[in-house]
Write a protein that holds these residues in place. Structure first.
Motif, mmCIF file in Angstrom:
data_model
loop_
_atom_site.group_PDB
_atom_site.id
_atom_site.type_symbol
_atom_site.label_atom_id
_atom_site.label_comp_id
_atom_site.label_asym_id
_atom_site.label_seq_id
_atom_site.Cartn_x
_atom_site.Cartn_y
_atom_site.Cartn_z
ATOM 1 N N LEU A 21 -7.067 -3.241 4.604
ATOM 2 C CA LEU A 21 -6.715 -4.810 4.965
ATOM 3 C C LEU A 21 -5.262 -4.562 5.407
ATOM 4 O O LEU A 21 -4.408 -4.269 4.445
ATOM 5 C CB LEU A 21 -7.010 -5.672 3.871
ATOM 6 N N LYS A 22 -4.886 -5.263 6.425
ATOM 7 C CA LYS A 22 -3.552 -5.464 6.737
ATOM 8 C C LYS A 22 -3.086 -6.750 6.717
ATOM 9 O O LYS A 22 -3.859 -7.634 7.531
ATOM 10 C CB LYS A 22 -3.165 -4.711 7.989
ATOM 11 N N ALA A 23 -2.237 -7.232 5.946
ATOM 12 C CA ALA A 23 -2.098 -8.888 6.262
ATOM 13 C C ALA A 23 -0.673 -9.245 6.409
ATOM 14 O O ALA A 23 0.064 -8.512 5.643
ATOM 15 C CB ALA A 23 -2.691 -9.398 4.816
ATOM 16 N N ALA A 24 -0.357 -10.294 6.874
ATOM 17 C CA ALA A 24 0.776 -10.971 6.946
ATOM 18 C C ALA A 24 0.670 -12.432 6.649
ATOM 19 O O ALA A 24 -0.023 -13.027 7.140
ATOM 20 C CB ALA A 24 1.440 -10.890 8.139
ATOM 21 N N ILE A 25 1.092 -12.850 5.265
ATOM 22 C CA ILE A 25 0.843 -14.298 4.889
ATOM 23 C C ILE A 25 2.292 -14.898 4.669
ATOM 24 O O ILE A 25 3.480 -14.539 4.202
ATOM 25 C CB ILE A 25 0.436 -13.940 3.518
ATOM 26 N N GLU A 26 2.287 -16.282 5.122
ATOM 27 C CA GLU A 26 3.462 -17.268 4.754
ATOM 28 C C GLU A 26 2.893 -18.425 4.024
ATOM 29 O O GLU A 26 3.338 -18.462 2.780
ATOM 30 C CB GLU A 26 3.863 -17.608 6.157
ATOM 31 N N GLY A 46 8.756 -8.780 2.314
ATOM 32 C CA GLY A 46 8.548 -10.014 1.403
ATOM 33 C C GLY A 46 8.474 -9.794 0.097
ATOM 34 O O GLY A 46 8.645 -8.739 -0.403
ATOM 35 N N ARG A 47 7.747 -10.766 -0.471
ATOM 36 C CA ARG A 47 7.568 -10.514 -2.022
ATOM 37 C C ARG A 47 5.881 -10.875 -2.259
ATOM 38 O O ARG A 47 5.654 -12.087 -1.843
ATOM 39 C CB ARG A 47 8.416 -11.116 -2.972
ATOM 40 N N GLN A 48 5.160 -10.225 -2.821
ATOM 41 C CA GLN A 48 3.684 -10.559 -3.153
ATOM 42 C C GLN A 48 3.649 -10.980 -4.527
ATOM 43 O O GLN A 48 4.049 -10.351 -5.782
ATOM 44 C CB GLN A 48 2.943 -9.083 -3.051
ATOM 45 N N PRO A 60 7.887 -6.580 -4.948
ATOM 46 C CA PRO A 60 8.846 -6.607 -3.932
ATOM 47 C C PRO A 60 8.774 -5.494 -2.889
ATOM 48 O O PRO A 60 7.707 -4.626 -3.157
ATOM 49 C CB PRO A 60 10.415 -6.198 -4.531
ATOM 50 N N PRO A 61 9.284 -5.218 -1.632
ATOM 51 C CA PRO A 61 8.785 -3.932 -0.952
ATOM 52 C C PRO A 61 9.024 -2.756 -1.566
ATOM 53 O O PRO A 61 9.742 -2.439 -2.224
ATOM 54 C CB PRO A 61 9.693 -4.482 0.247
ATOM 55 N N GLY A 62 8.097 -1.918 -1.146
ATOM 56 C CA GLY A 62 7.955 -0.590 -1.520
ATOM 57 C C GLY A 62 6.997 -0.426 -2.974
ATOM 58 O O GLY A 62 6.863 0.731 -3.224
ATOM 59 N N ASN A 63 6.677 -1.617 -3.385
ATOM 60 C CA ASN A 63 5.751 -1.509 -4.628
ATOM 61 C C ASN A 63 4.501 -1.327 -4.537
ATOM 62 O O ASN A 63 3.878 -1.494 -3.319
ATOM 63 C CB ASN A 63 5.894 -2.701 -5.396
ATOM 64 N N VAL A 64 3.798 -0.509 -5.330
ATOM 65 C CA VAL A 64 2.362 -0.246 -5.381
ATOM 66 C C VAL A 64 1.517 -1.272 -6.306
ATOM 67 O O VAL A 64 2.308 -1.497 -7.405
ATOM 68 C CB VAL A 64 2.185 1.267 -5.725
ATOM 69 N N ILE A 65 0.569 -1.809 -5.634
ATOM 70 C CA ILE A 65 -0.298 -2.892 -6.633
ATOM 71 C C ILE A 65 -1.502 -1.968 -6.589
ATOM 72 O O ILE A 65 -2.201 -1.459 -5.573
ATOM 73 C CB ILE A 65 -0.407 -4.025 -5.879
ATOM 74 N N LEU A 66 -2.144 -1.827 -7.942
ATOM 75 C CA LEU A 66 -3.215 -1.473 -8.118
ATOM 76 C C LEU A 66 -4.468 -2.398 -9.118
ATOM 77 O O LEU A 66 -3.870 -2.642 -10.014
ATOM 78 C CB LEU A 66 -3.218 -0.073 -8.939
ATOM 79 N N PHE A 67 -5.608 -2.614 -8.538
ATOM 80 C CA PHE A 67 -6.495 -3.293 -9.182
ATOM 81 C C PHE A 67 -7.689 -2.430 -9.481
ATOM 82 O O PHE A 67 -8.136 -1.822 -8.771
ATOM 83 C CB PHE A 67 -6.798 -4.643 -8.314
ATOM 84 N N GLY A 79 9.178 -16.056 -2.601
ATOM 85 C CA GLY A 79 10.316 -15.938 -1.939
ATOM 86 C C GLY A 79 10.144 -16.416 -0.477
ATOM 87 O O GLY A 79 9.467 -17.368 -0.309
ATOM 88 N N GLU A 80 11.646 -16.481 0.266
ATOM 89 C CA GLU A 80 11.895 -17.161 1.507
ATOM 90 C C GLU A 80 11.211 -16.220 2.806
ATOM 91 O O GLU A 80 10.498 -16.588 3.845
ATOM 92 C CB GLU A 80 13.274 -17.246 1.658
ATOM 93 N N ARG A 81 10.987 -14.990 2.705
ATOM 94 C CA ARG A 81 10.392 -14.230 3.662
ATOM 95 C C ARG A 81 8.963 -13.972 3.706
ATOM 96 O O ARG A 81 8.045 -14.240 2.561
ATOM 97 C CB ARG A 81 10.852 -12.609 3.663
#
Length: 276
Positions: A21-26, A46-48, A60-67, A79-81
């Motif tokens: 999945l590639k996602a861009a979310i506002e 941005g920030r997830q 933040p950017p560069g972090n890995v998320i693992l579920f 955040g704002e971005r």
């Protein structure tokens, strides 16, 4: 959801069950849900922000998320971005042999990461490379298999725990019966009484234990299971209306609404994406 939020799914042409999945979310927010797969993600911009495992997380950017499989989470842009991220989904049956090999013993097949947010450049690079191979539809089968193994190997190196081969606590065993019953009857009109009886627990004791153990109510778990099963059927190019009715949705509108809260797009859009 504004037009600024975008979601694209890509299915590997080589490795079964591997999806990106590639996602861009506002202004979109995921409803609490869980996947059957391992999910390896990277925050690109941005920030997830999301809640999982009893904690609120900020990536933040560069972090890995693992579920881990069945791990409940939600998610939105913080955040704002605008948030830009990618996620690689791999079914446990696909990666169990890889975890076993990486850890050097068969019990490694039941690996679960104890970290949700990870700062590790090699793992991030491995996930991004695997996503690139799938989304660009480049490389051979062995290229994608090797890239997936690199992700699994690095995840195993960073640590976690192996689930015991046998359940030792009676409540866990009984809730396991409930889980098995739900997954075996996703196409049926099951009731709370049906599920609690399958677990050999009184209804109200069952409700309390189930939510503590799975992080969602039985109703939420059933709906989540139906959406995930419906997604698997869409992967096989099953007709939308047939899938909606098979898994207990009142109509296509109801199916669209439930699916979009978990995957950010309608079933039709998802089926269009993976057909590429």
């Amino acid at each position: 959801m504004s037009n600024a939020s975008r979601f694209e799914f890509f299915k590997s042409h080589h490795v079964p069950t591997l999806t990106v999945l590639k996602a861009a979310i506002e202004d979109f927010s995921y409803a609490p849900h869980a996947h059957e797969e391992y999910a390896f993600g990277v925050t690109l911009a941005g920030r997830q922000d999301f809640f999982s495992g009893g904690q609120f997380h900020r990536s933040p950017p560069g972090n890995v998320i693992l579920f881990n499989p069945e791990e409940v989470h939600d998610g939105h842009s913080g955040g704002e971005r605008a948030l830009d991220y990618l996620m690689v989904y791999a079914h446990p049956e696909q990666v169990k042999p890889l975890f076993a090999d990486a850890l050097g013993h068969t019990r490694g097949a039941d690996f679960r990461s104890h970290q949700t947010l990870i700062q590790d450049a090699p793992l991030r690079q491995a996930i991004v490379e695997l996503a690139r191979l799938v989304t660009s539809q480049v490389g051979s089968c062995i290229d994608q298999e090797n890239a997936l193994y690199r992700v699994v190997e690095r995840t195993a190196q960073l640590g976690g725990h192996v689930q015991p081969s046998q359940v030792t606590h009676r409540p866990d065993a009984l809730l396991g019966l409930a889980r098995e019953y739900i997954h075996a009857h996703l196409e049926a009109d099951m009731s709370l009484d049906d599920i609690s009886q399958a677990a050999h627990l009184s209804k109200y004791h069952f409700l309390r234990l189930f939510r503590q153990h799975f992080g969602m109510t039985p109703h939420q778990y059933v709906m989540n299971g139906r959406v995930n099963a419906a997604r698997a059927a869409l992967d096989q190019d099953a007709p939308l209306t047939e899938v909606a009715l098979r898994f207990g949705f009142a109509d296509l509108c109801h199916f669209n609404r439930r699916f979009k809260r978990i995957y950010g797009m309608t079933p039709h859009q998802y089926q269009r994406d993976i057909a590429r």
